[in-house]
Design a protein around this motif. Structure first.
Motif, PDB file in Angstrom:
ATOM      1  N   ARG A 120      74.567  44.343   0.938  1.00  0.00           N
ATOM      2  CA  ARG A 120      75.377  45.091   1.904  1.00  0.00           C
ATOM      3  C   ARG A 120      75.990  44.126   2.903  1.00  0.00           C
ATOM      4  O   ARG A 120      75.429  43.066   3.181  1.00  0.00           O
ATOM      5  N   MET A 121      77.129  44.499   3.456  1.00  0.00           N
ATOM      6  CA  MET A 121      77.777  43.652   4.452  1.00  0.00           C
ATOM      7  C   MET A 121      78.569  44.505   5.434  1.00  0.00           C
ATOM      8  O   MET A 121      79.009  45.610   5.114  1.00  0.00           O
ATOM      9  N   ARG A 122      78.711  43.966   6.653  1.00  0.00           N
ATOM     10  CA  ARG A 122      79.629  44.518   7.658  1.00  0.00           C
ATOM     11  C   ARG A 122      80.578  43.394   8.057  1.00  0.00           C
ATOM     12  O   ARG A 122      80.170  42.237   8.185  1.00  0.00           O
ATOM     13  N   PHE A 123      81.845  43.746   8.306  1.00  0.00           N
ATOM     14  CA  PHE A 123      82.880  42.749   8.592  1.00  0.00           C
ATOM     15  C   PHE A 123      83.880  43.358   9.556  1.00  0.00           C
ATOM     16  O   PHE A 123      84.456  44.410   9.272  1.00  0.00           O
ATOM     17  N   PHE A 124      84.051  42.706  10.717  1.00  0.00           N
ATOM     18  CA  PHE A 124      84.975  43.175  11.747  1.00  0.00           C
ATOM     19  C   PHE A 124      85.850  42.022  12.217  1.00  0.00           C
ATOM     20  O   PHE A 124      85.419  40.862  12.234  1.00  0.00           O
ATOM     21  N   GLY A 159      87.750  46.046  17.895  1.00  0.00           N
ATOM     22  CA  GLY A 159      88.417  45.441  16.754  1.00  0.00           C
ATOM     23  C   GLY A 159      88.607  46.434  15.634  1.00  0.00           C
ATOM     24  O   GLY A 159      88.683  47.647  15.862  1.00  0.00           O
ATOM     25  N   VAL A 160      88.686  45.906  14.416  1.00  0.00           N
ATOM     26  CA  VAL A 160      88.863  46.741  13.225  1.00  0.00           C
ATOM     27  C   VAL A 160      87.838  46.324  12.177  1.00  0.00           C
ATOM     28  O   VAL A 160      87.449  45.155  12.104  1.00  0.00           O
ATOM     29  N   PRO A 161      87.389  47.263  11.334  1.00  0.00           N
ATOM     30  CA  PRO A 161      86.457  46.903  10.261  1.00  0.00           C
ATOM     31  C   PRO A 161      87.208  46.414   9.031  1.00  0.00           C
ATOM     32  O   PRO A 161      88.448  46.397   8.997  1.00  0.00           O
ATOM     33  N   MET A 162      86.462  46.008   8.013  1.00  0.00           N
ATOM     34  CA  MET A 162      87.073  45.627   6.740  1.00  0.00           C
ATOM     35  C   MET A 162      88.023  46.725   6.281  1.00  0.00           C
ATOM     36  O   MET A 162      87.759  47.919   6.422  1.00  0.00           O
ATOM     37  N   GLY A 163      89.161  46.287   5.757  1.00  0.00           N
ATOM     38  CA  GLY A 163      90.200  47.233   5.347  1.00  0.00           C
ATOM     39  C   GLY A 163      91.213  47.520   6.426  1.00  0.00           C
ATOM     40  O   GLY A 163      92.236  48.150   6.168  1.00  0.00           O
ATOM     41  N   GLY A 164      90.971  47.025   7.654  1.00  0.00           N
ATOM     42  CA  GLY A 164      91.847  47.324   8.774  1.00  0.00           C
ATOM     43  C   GLY A 164      92.912  46.266   8.997  1.00  0.00           C
ATOM     44  O   GLY A 164      92.899  45.179   8.405  1.00  0.00           O
TER      45      GLY A 164
END
Length: 235
Positions: free
Chosen positions: A56-60, A83-88
């Protein structure tokens, strides 16, 4: 070579080739486990994939993150609010801001090998050509990327090929960092995505060889580094 599991069929490989790999997994960060929430996450591209393990991962990404955000208990709140998350898509760069900052946190599959490193891949277009650059941003076992190459050394993790047990005295259960693009050009559109690597594990062909007693062809690797990757964040 015996066996009835052939993995996915690649465009350039014949069906049944042992060079095919098994299918991976896709994940979404949804607000709740409902059809509507999952499709909403897909629409906003807050998605990630793995080659099989449940990493699993989180990315901002954002402009005003503190450099220690990955240590904060409020990392998710601040990631979404500032900010924005992955896909943003990153908001317009404030006049007083420098390069964008990215915070990433990855967690191992509880039933699989430890993590080895996190990379951020940057892509951009220049003069009608496309380019990519790979940065190691978080390395296991206390290793740090070399400033000149942005890469860290291998951590030395190994696999016991007699039983396929991974060497879990190397690697980390989770990895996290806050990273700033050292080559940022405010005039240049770019995208950034995360890639997470596990320590080496036995490839499916090695597991099958142990079960059948018949070794796979010499052309087939014995181990593989499973991985996960995020949706990009665009600037």
């Amino acid at each position: 070579w015996p066996g009835d599991f052939f993995g996915e069929i690649g465009a350039t490989l014949p069906a049944g080739s042992p060079l095919n790999n098994p299918g991976g997994l896709a994940g979404v960060w949804a607000e709740e486990n409902t059809r509507a929430a999952i499709f909403a996450a897909l629409r906003r591209r807050e998605t990630f994939g793995t080659s099989g393990p449940r990493i699993r991962m989180r990315f901002f990404g954002g402009w005003t993150f503190p450099m220690n955000l990955h240590f904060s208990s409020n990392v998710l709140r601040d990631g979404y609010e500032q900010g924005v998350p992955m896909g943003g898509v990153l908001s317009a760069r404030p006049a007083d801001a420098g390069a964008p900052k990215f915070v990433v946190h990855a967690y191992k599959d509880p039933t699989d090998a430890h993590l080895q490193k996190i990379q951020i891949i940057k892509g951009w277009e220049e003069g009608g050509e496309t380019f990519e650059r790979v940065y190691d941003v978080a390395c296991s076992d206390g290793l740090t990327p070399y400033p000149e190459t942005h890469r860290c050394l291998e951590n030395g993790a190994r696999v016991d090929l007699s039983n396929c047990n991974p060497n879990n005295d190397r690697g980390d259960v989770d990895l996290a960092t806050t990273w700033v693009d050292p080559d940022f050009d405010p005039r240049q559109r770019a995208f950034y995505y995360v890639r997470v690597f596990q320590n080496p594990t036995c490839r499916w062909t090695t597991h099958r060889a142990l079960a059948t007693g018949v070794p796979p062809p010499d052309t087939v690797p014995k181990v593989i580094k499973e991985r996960a990757w995020s949706s990009p964040i665009w600037y």
